[in-house]
Design a protein around this motif. Structure first.
Motif, PDB file in Angstrom:
ATOM      1  N   VAL A  85     -32.103 -40.221 -51.495  1.00  0.00           N
ATOM      2  CA  VAL A  85     -31.148 -39.143 -51.729  1.00  0.00           C
ATOM      3  C   VAL A  85     -31.187 -38.252 -50.494  1.00  0.00           C
ATOM      4  CG1 VAL A  85     -30.524 -37.247 -53.241  1.00  0.00           C
ATOM      5  CG2 VAL A  85     -31.737 -39.217 -54.169  1.00  0.00           C
ATOM      6  N   ALA A  86     -30.025 -37.969 -49.931  1.00  0.00           N
ATOM      7  CA  ALA A  86     -29.981 -37.121 -48.746  1.00  0.00           C
ATOM      8  C   ALA A  86     -30.229 -35.669 -49.139  1.00  0.00           C
ATOM      9  CB  ALA A  86     -28.621 -37.242 -48.072  1.00  0.00           C
ATOM     10  N   ALA A  87     -30.950 -34.947 -48.286  1.00  0.00           N
ATOM     11  CA  ALA A  87     -31.210 -33.534 -48.543  1.00  0.00           C
ATOM     12  C   ALA A  87     -31.233 -32.804 -47.210  1.00  0.00           C
ATOM     13  CB  ALA A  87     -32.534 -33.351 -49.266  1.00  0.00           C
ATOM     14  N   GLU A  88     -31.179 -31.478 -47.279  1.00  0.00           N
ATOM     15  CA  GLU A  88     -31.240 -30.694 -46.057  1.00  0.00           C
ATOM     16  C   GLU A  88     -32.347 -29.666 -46.160  1.00  0.00           C
ATOM     17  OE1 GLU A  88     -27.612 -28.924 -44.526  1.00  0.00           O
ATOM     18  OE2 GLU A  88     -26.517 -30.607 -45.406  1.00  0.00           O
ATOM     19  N   ILE A  89     -33.041 -29.454 -45.046  1.00  0.00           N
ATOM     20  CA  ILE A  89     -34.059 -28.408 -45.010  1.00  0.00           C
ATOM     21  C   ILE A  89     -33.340 -27.086 -44.795  1.00  0.00           C
ATOM     22  CG2 ILE A  89     -36.000 -27.482 -43.714  1.00  0.00           C
ATOM     23  CD1 ILE A  89     -36.804 -30.347 -43.094  1.00  0.00           C
ATOM     24  N   ILE A  90     -33.543 -26.128 -45.692  1.00  0.00           N
ATOM     25  CA  ILE A  90     -32.813 -24.868 -45.549  1.00  0.00           C
ATOM     26  C   ILE A  90     -33.714 -23.687 -45.221  1.00  0.00           C
ATOM     27  CG2 ILE A  90     -30.856 -25.546 -46.975  1.00  0.00           C
ATOM     28  CD1 ILE A  90     -32.098 -23.996 -49.273  1.00  0.00           C
ATOM     29  N   ASN A  91     -35.008 -23.840 -45.335  1.00  0.00           N
ATOM     30  CA  ASN A  91     -35.874 -22.715 -45.005  1.00  0.00           C
ATOM     31  C   ASN A  91     -37.291 -23.225 -44.791  1.00  0.00           C
ATOM     32  OD1 ASN A  91     -36.771 -20.041 -44.655  1.00  0.00           O
ATOM     33  ND2 ASN A  91     -35.396 -19.320 -46.259  1.00  0.00           N
ATOM     34  N   GLN A  92     -38.129 -22.342 -44.270  1.00  0.00           N
ATOM     35  CA  GLN A  92     -39.540 -22.710 -44.143  1.00  0.00           C
ATOM     36  C   GLN A  92     -40.388 -21.593 -44.731  1.00  0.00           C
ATOM     37  OE1 GLN A  92     -39.458 -22.734 -39.743  1.00  0.00           O
ATOM     38  NE2 GLN A  92     -41.267 -21.453 -39.900  1.00  0.00           N
ATOM     39  N   SER A  93     -41.623 -21.916 -45.032  1.00  0.00           N
ATOM     40  CA  SER A  93     -42.487 -20.940 -45.681  1.00  0.00           C
ATOM     41  C   SER A  93     -42.737 -19.745 -44.762  1.00  0.00           C
ATOM     42  CB  SER A  93     -43.817 -21.584 -46.043  1.00  0.00           C
ATOM     43  OG  SER A  93     -44.694 -20.620 -46.513  1.00  0.00           O
ATOM     44  N   PRO A  94     -42.579 -18.514 -45.271  1.00  0.00           N
ATOM     45  CA  PRO A  94     -42.866 -17.343 -44.439  1.00  0.00           C
ATOM     46  C   PRO A  94     -44.358 -17.227 -44.123  1.00  0.00           C
ATOM     47  CG  PRO A  94     -41.721 -16.742 -46.478  1.00  0.00           C
ATOM     48  CD  PRO A  94     -42.159 -18.148 -46.623  1.00  0.00           C
ATOM     49  N   ASP A  95     -45.177 -17.888 -44.917  1.00  0.00           N
ATOM     50  CA  ASP A  95     -46.617 -17.908 -44.677  1.00  0.00           C
ATOM     51  C   ASP A  95     -46.895 -18.916 -43.564  1.00  0.00           C
ATOM     52  OD1 ASP A  95     -49.287 -17.928 -44.698  1.00  0.00           O
ATOM     53  OD2 ASP A  95     -49.545 -18.605 -46.765  1.00  0.00           O
ATOM     54  N   ARG A  96     -47.437 -18.429 -42.431  1.00  0.00           N
ATOM     55  CA  ARG A  96     -47.573 -19.314 -41.281  1.00  0.00           C
ATOM     56  C   ARG A  96     -48.653 -20.369 -41.473  1.00  0.00           C
ATOM     57  NH1 ARG A  96     -48.121 -16.532 -35.762  1.00  0.00           N
ATOM     58  NH2 ARG A  96     -47.817 -18.639 -35.025  1.00  0.00           N
ATOM     59  N   GLN A  97     -49.586 -20.108 -42.368  1.00  0.00           N
ATOM     60  CA  GLN A  97     -50.692 -21.052 -42.525  1.00  0.00           C
ATOM     61  C   GLN A  97     -50.276 -22.311 -43.270  1.00  0.00           C
ATOM     62  OE1 GLN A  97     -51.634 -17.917 -41.672  1.00  0.00           O
ATOM     63  NE2 GLN A  97     -52.402 -19.182 -40.016  1.00  0.00           N
ATOM     64  N   SER A  98     -49.397 -22.142 -44.266  1.00  0.00           N
ATOM     65  CA  SER A  98     -49.004 -23.327 -45.024  1.00  0.00           C
ATOM     66  C   SER A  98     -47.735 -23.899 -44.434  1.00  0.00           C
ATOM     67  CB  SER A  98     -48.792 -22.964 -46.492  1.00  0.00           C
ATOM     68  OG  SER A  98     -47.581 -22.305 -46.661  1.00  0.00           O
ATOM     69  N   LYS A  99     -47.760 -25.205 -44.179  1.00  0.00           N
ATOM     70  CA  LYS A  99     -46.581 -25.822 -43.585  1.00  0.00           C
ATOM     71  C   LYS A  99     -45.725 -26.419 -44.686  1.00  0.00           C
ATOM     72  CE  LYS A  99     -48.767 -26.104 -39.239  1.00  0.00           C
ATOM     73  NZ  LYS A  99     -50.020 -26.559 -38.669  1.00  0.00           N
ATOM     74  N   LYS A 100     -44.885 -25.562 -45.237  1.00  0.00           N
ATOM     75  CA  LYS A 100     -43.994 -25.991 -46.306  1.00  0.00           C
ATOM     76  C   LYS A 100     -42.560 -25.722 -45.890  1.00  0.00           C
ATOM     77  CE  LYS A 100     -45.805 -23.735 -49.877  1.00  0.00           C
ATOM     78  NZ  LYS A 100     -46.061 -23.330 -51.265  1.00  0.00           N
ATOM     79  N   VAL A 101     -41.663 -26.573 -46.321  1.00  0.00           N
ATOM     80  CA  VAL A 101     -40.239 -26.329 -46.084  1.00  0.00           C
ATOM     81  C   VAL A 101     -39.496 -26.366 -47.411  1.00  0.00           C
ATOM     82  CG1 VAL A 101     -40.179 -27.182 -43.720  1.00  0.00           C
ATOM     83  CG2 VAL A 101     -39.827 -28.777 -45.592  1.00  0.00           C
ATOM     84  N   LEU A 102     -38.362 -25.690 -47.406  1.00  0.00           N
ATOM     85  CA  LEU A 102     -37.529 -25.632 -48.602  1.00  0.00           C
ATOM     86  C   LEU A 102     -36.338 -26.565 -48.407  1.00  0.00           C
ATOM     87  CD1 LEU A 102     -37.425 -23.740 -51.191  1.00  0.00           C
ATOM     88  CD2 LEU A 102     -35.587 -22.601 -50.011  1.00  0.00           C
ATOM     89  N   ILE A 103     -36.054 -27.390 -49.396  1.00  0.00           N
ATOM     90  CA  ILE A 103     -34.892 -28.274 -49.302  1.00  0.00           C
ATOM     91  C   ILE A 103     -33.869 -27.894 -50.361  1.00  0.00           C
ATOM     92  CG2 ILE A 103     -36.070 -30.226 -48.240  1.00  0.00           C
ATOM     93  CD1 ILE A 103     -36.227 -31.444 -51.067  1.00  0.00           C
TER      94      ILE A 103
END
Lengths: 162, 318
Positions: free
Chosen positions: B123-141
């Motif tokens: 399923v195609a998705a787009e990354i729309i944001n990243q975690s404001p917490d610099r330590q955790s490498k999380k992205v929002l799709i």
């Protein structure tokens, strides 16, 4: 009664912009400098409308911020609650302060919040930064406070009649 | 004067009581969020309030994408079109070879009764944001529960593995990247099948470190690490990272191996979510039936499976 609900709406909408500024993606170098928008908004509104915007509002605002940032639930709720508590306790004195003095208070509140955030992360076994760079957010918040104060005061005077 | 004092006093006490109550409530929330899964429903409900914020925060990026689409010259389009057509031809040729290889491989695996490669649609998705917490490498799709996303779903980019879904919200989800220090990816060296665990490095570097690599294991600089499919989260055989440094210190217990992820974690916007095929066990049985003769016949008891075998036999007769 009408003005009471109107003020609540204005505060909620302004908070929406605070959230927006809190999550909008920034380049890597600017991440540490991101001002603590939600804190400053809660600080202003509890100081300006202490009998309408209270602890419960600040706490709920923090809870939404927790979900928004994808972090542990309750961390921002607790820190914003403390900010609101300190502000409500001294709101009459804080209103008399010059903007520079208020900037100092914002700086103090930011430092307390960031330190508490750090400790809560350590307690909860989450990743913490190795550098102290994250305290820079307190500086940028204090620097931006006078402008934000004028903006929010204009908003309050324009929309909320006492 | 007396009246005012009294009023202020009452107010103060009430404020403190409320503050203490809410502090305790926050502490409970933190505890419950860490320990129990029930808080997920609260997060899910609150996320409805968060969705418009994400949507507006993503507006600038979407607008610039739109502008790129609108203001593009004719010649650029023609050049890009011919380039894409060439790439498609090459890809189709490779796909033909791959298909025959894949079917051959599946037969061999079935003979060996090994786990089948996880396959499925994406399923195609787009990354729309990243975690404001610099330590955790999380992205929002921009895909969530309404699109059938689930926790543990694997996310891929065009050039490699990116991460897995850790939190699902109504219309968005948080994805933990492979470079997060709390994320461990089971990998193997493509050259010789040596297995290892790749953990993200903390700090600013976007690199992975292989854990527990013994001095005798054969890992060299330049080796390609692919997902090994162990742990059942990630599909097998997707490229993960390239080994960039191997430090063999006799004084240390393990070799220090660093690798750079294949996927452009910081610049990719378009990603894929892997949806495992639901008919997987049946398909596997079919392969088994196809490959094994007597053993499989003994094992098959369901009438459903008999039907599928009959179909296969009919297919073979035709």
């Amino acid at each position: 009664m009408k003005s009471r609900s109107a003020s609540l709406w204005i505060v909620t909408i302004s908070l929406f912009f605070a959230y927006l500024l809190a999550v909008v993606p920034l380049p890597e170098w600017a991440m540490d400098w991101r001002p603590m928008w939600a804190l400053m908004f809660v600080f202003y509104w509890t100081m300006a409308l202490p009998y309408r915007i209270g602890l419960g509002f600040a706490w709920a605002a923090g809870l939404v911020l927790d979900v928004l940032e994808g972090g542990l639930l309750g961390v921002n709720a607790l820190t914003l609650l403390i900010v609101a508590y300190i502000t409500l306790s001294f709101h009459q004195r804080l209103r008399m302060y010059t903007q520079l003095q208020q900037s100092g208070v914002v700086f103090f509140l930011c430092i307390v919040t960031l330190a508490l955030n750090h400790w809560l992360k350590v307690i909860n076994d989450q990743l913490v930064s190795e550098s102290w760079g994250f305290f820079l957010a307190a500086l940028s918040s204090a620097a931006i406070w006078p402008a934000l104060f004028l903006l929010l005061r204009g908003l309050r005077r324009g929309f909320i009649n006492h | 004067m007396k009246v005012i004092d009294k009023a202020l006093f009452t107010k103060g006490v009430a404020l403190e009581y409320r503050a203490v109550t809410l502090v305790l409530l926050s502490a409970f929330l933190m505890f419950a969020d860490r320990r129990f899964d029930t808080m997920q429903s609260l997060r899910f409900a609150l996320a409805y309030a968060a969705t418009p914020v994400y949507w507006v925060a993503d507006l600038p990026a979407r607008t610039s994408d739109l502008m790129d689409d609108v203001f593009v010259s004719h010649t650029e389009l023609v050049v890009e079109n011919s380039r894409l057509r060439n790439e498609l031809l090459l890809a189709q040729r490779e796909l033909q070879v791959l298909e025959s290889l894949a079917s051959e491989n599946n037969r061999l695996l079935a003979l060996d009764e090994a786990t089948r490669i996880v396959e499925g649609e994406v399923v195609a998705a787009e990354i729309i944001n990243q975690s404001p917490d610099r330590q955790s490498k999380k992205v929002l799709i921009n895909r969530g529960a309404q699109d059938g996303v689930f926790v543990g779903q694997a996310m891929l980019a065009a050039d490699g593995l990116m991460g897995q879904v850790v939190e699902v919200m109504p219309r968005t989800s948080w994805v933990l990247l492979v470079t997060d220090p709390l994320h461990v990816t089971p990998v193997e060296v493509n050259r010789n099948g040596e297995r290892a665990l790749a953990r993200g490095l903390s700090g600013a570097s976007d690199q992975l470190e292989l854990e527990f690599v013994t001095q005798t294991q054969d890992v060299r600089v330049g080796d390609l690490l692919i997902s090994s499919g162990m742990g059942q989260v990630f599909p097998k055989n997707y490229p993960v990272a390239d080994v960039v440094s191997v430090l063999n210190d006799p004084g240390q217990d393990f070799t220090v191996v660093r690798a750079r992820p294949r996927a452009q974690l910081n610049s990719t916007r378009h990603v894929m979510l892997l949806r495992p095929s639901e008919v997987e066990p049946d398909v596997r049985d079919d392969y088994l039936d196809d490959a094994l003769t007597e053993e499989a016949e003994e094992a098959v008891t369901d009438s459903e499976h008999d039907e599928s075998r009959e179909e296969l036999e009919q297919g073979a007769q035709e």
